[in-house]
Design a protein around this motif. Structure first.
Motif, PDB file in Angstrom:
ATOM      1  N   ILE A 110      -8.053 -23.063  52.368  1.00  0.00           N
ATOM      2  CA  ILE A 110      -9.245 -23.569  51.685  1.00  0.00           C
ATOM      3  C   ILE A 110      -8.886 -24.080  50.293  1.00  0.00           C
ATOM      4  N   VAL A 111      -9.804 -24.872  49.721  1.00  0.00           N
ATOM      5  CA  VAL A 111      -9.586 -25.444  48.389  1.00  0.00           C
ATOM      6  C   VAL A 111     -10.832 -25.225  47.539  1.00  0.00           C
ATOM      7  N   PHE A 112     -10.608 -24.771  46.309  1.00  0.00           N
ATOM      8  CA  PHE A 112     -11.686 -24.578  45.343  1.00  0.00           C
ATOM      9  C   PHE A 112     -11.397 -25.404  44.087  1.00  0.00           C
ATOM     10  N   ASP A 113     -12.406 -26.088  43.588  1.00  0.00           N
ATOM     11  CA  ASP A 113     -12.373 -26.725  42.268  1.00  0.00           C
ATOM     12  C   ASP A 113     -11.125 -27.590  42.032  1.00  0.00           C
ATOM     13  N   PHE A 114     -10.956 -28.569  42.889  1.00  0.00           N
ATOM     14  CA  PHE A 114      -9.824 -29.491  42.803  1.00  0.00           C
ATOM     15  C   PHE A 114     -10.311 -30.861  42.345  1.00  0.00           C
ATOM     16  N   VAL A 115      -9.570 -31.482  41.415  1.00  0.00           N
ATOM     17  CA  VAL A 115      -9.852 -32.854  40.980  1.00  0.00           C
ATOM     18  C   VAL A 115      -8.565 -33.659  41.124  1.00  0.00           C
ATOM     19  N   GLY A 116      -8.610 -34.681  41.950  1.00  0.00           N
ATOM     20  CA  GLY A 116      -7.436 -35.506  42.180  1.00  0.00           C
ATOM     21  C   GLY A 116      -7.561 -36.229  43.511  1.00  0.00           C
ATOM     22  N   PRO A 117      -6.580 -37.050  43.862  1.00  0.00           N
ATOM     23  CA  PRO A 117      -6.617 -37.772  45.137  1.00  0.00           C
ATOM     24  C   PRO A 117      -6.684 -36.817  46.321  1.00  0.00           C
ATOM     25  N   ARG A 118      -7.554 -37.114  47.262  1.00  0.00           N
ATOM     26  CA  ARG A 118      -7.703 -36.264  48.456  1.00  0.00           C
ATOM     27  C   ARG A 118      -6.384 -36.115  49.194  1.00  0.00           C
ATOM     28  N   ALA A 119      -5.547 -37.157  49.171  1.00  0.00           N
ATOM     29  CA  ALA A 119      -4.282 -37.123  49.901  1.00  0.00           C
ATOM     30  C   ALA A 119      -3.363 -36.009  49.407  1.00  0.00           C
ATOM     31  N   TYR A 170     -13.280 -33.262  43.742  1.00  0.00           N
ATOM     32  CA  TYR A 170     -13.655 -34.645  43.464  1.00  0.00           C
ATOM     33  C   TYR A 170     -12.420 -35.522  43.517  1.00  0.00           C
ATOM     34  N   ASP A 171     -12.529 -36.621  44.263  1.00  0.00           N
ATOM     35  CA  ASP A 171     -11.459 -37.601  44.363  1.00  0.00           C
ATOM     36  C   ASP A 171     -11.837 -38.808  43.499  1.00  0.00           C
ATOM     37  N   PRO A 172     -11.182 -38.998  42.346  1.00  0.00           N
ATOM     38  CA  PRO A 172     -11.540 -40.114  41.456  1.00  0.00           C
ATOM     39  C   PRO A 172     -11.198 -41.486  42.047  1.00  0.00           C
TER      40      PRO A 172
END
Length: 214
Positions: A111-120, A143-145
Motif C-alpha cells: 500500500i501507499v500513503f501520502d505520496f507526491v510524484g509520478p505514478r510510474a 498526487y501525480d503532478p
C-alpha cells in the motif's frame, strides 16, 4: 420547487463554490511551491466541497432525486455529466467505514500513503509477498503532478476534468444568483471595487513615500 427553497440551495451552492475557489488557489500555490504536504491537504479540501455540490445536484438517494432534477432544470444541467459520479458524491458518506473497508481490502498487500510524484515511480516499489505491484486501489492518498490525478482511498480523480466541470456549474449557479438577487450582486461588486480602490491608493501612497525618501 418554490422560490424560497431554491434560494437556499442557490446560496449554499454559491458558498461551496467560494470554498472551492479558495481551495484550488491554495492547491495551485502548493504545487508551484512543490509543497507535498500542502498538495495532499488542499487536494482533499477540493474534493470535500466538490462532493457536497455533486450530492446536491446529482443525489444518489431515491427520496432526493426529485430535488436534484428540479435544480438541474434550473441550472440547465444534464443528468449525464462529468460530476455525476458516485465515487465523488459519496466521499463524505460513512468515511470511517470506508476507511475500515479499504484497510480490510488491502490487508497483506503493498500500500501507499501520502505520496507526491509520478505514478510510474510506485511501480519501482518492491512487490508484495504475492508478487503484485501497487495498484490504484492500494493507494490511500497521493498526487501525480504529471497527470494531475489525485488518489484518495483507492480512487483516482482527474483534477483537471473536475476543475473544468466545476467551473461550468459555478457559472450557471452565479447566473441564477444574479437573476434572483440583483441588488445583492450590485452591493458585492461595489464592495469589491471599494476594496480594490483602497488597495491601489495605499500602494500609490507607499510609492510616493518611498520616492520622497530618495
Amino acid at each position: 420547487m418554490d422560490n424560497n427553497t431554491l434560494s437556499i440551495y442557490v446560496h449554499e451552492l454559491r458558498n461551496q463554490f467560494t470554498n472551492l475557489q479558495a481551495s484550488f488557489d491554495l492547491f495551485n500555490q502548493s504545487i508551484a511551491a512543490k509543497n507535498g504536504q500542502g498538495i495532499l491537504y488542499t487536494g482533499g479540501m477540493i474534493l470535500f466541497p466538490a462532493s457536497q455540490i455533486v450530492s446536491i445536484l446529482w443525489p444518489t438517494r431515491a427520496r432526493s432525486r426529485g430535488r436534484g432534477e428540479a435544480l438541474r432544470k434550473v441550472f440547465q444541467l444534464e443528468e449525464k455529466h462529468v460530476l455525476n459520479d458516485r465515487r465523488l458524491s459519496e466521499i463524505n458518506e460513512h468515511s470511517d467505514t470506508k476507511t475500515e473497508e479499504w484497510i480490510a481490502k488491502t490487508k497483506g498487500q503493498q500500500i501507499v500513503f501520502d505520496f507526491v510524484g509520478p505514478r510510474a515511480e510506485l511501480d519501482t516499489i518492491e512487490p508484495s509477498e504475492n508478487g503484485e505491484l501497487v495498484s490504484d486501489e492500494n493507494i490511500y492518498r497521493a498526487y501525480d503532478p504529471d497527470t494531475r490525478v489525485y488518489y484518495y482511498r483507492g480512487v483516482a480523480y482527474n483534477m483537471n476534468a473536475i476543475a473544468t466541470a466545476l467551473a461550468d456549474v459555478s457559472g450557471r449557479v452565479n447566473n441564477v444568483y444574479a437573476q434572483m438577487f440583483p441588488e445583492q450582486v450590485k452591493r458585492e461588486q461595489e464592495f469589491v471595487a471599494a476594496q480594490r480602490k483602497a488597495i491601489e491608493e495605499a500602494e500609490a501612497a507607499q510609492q510616493a513615500a518611498d520616492s520622497a525618501k530618495k
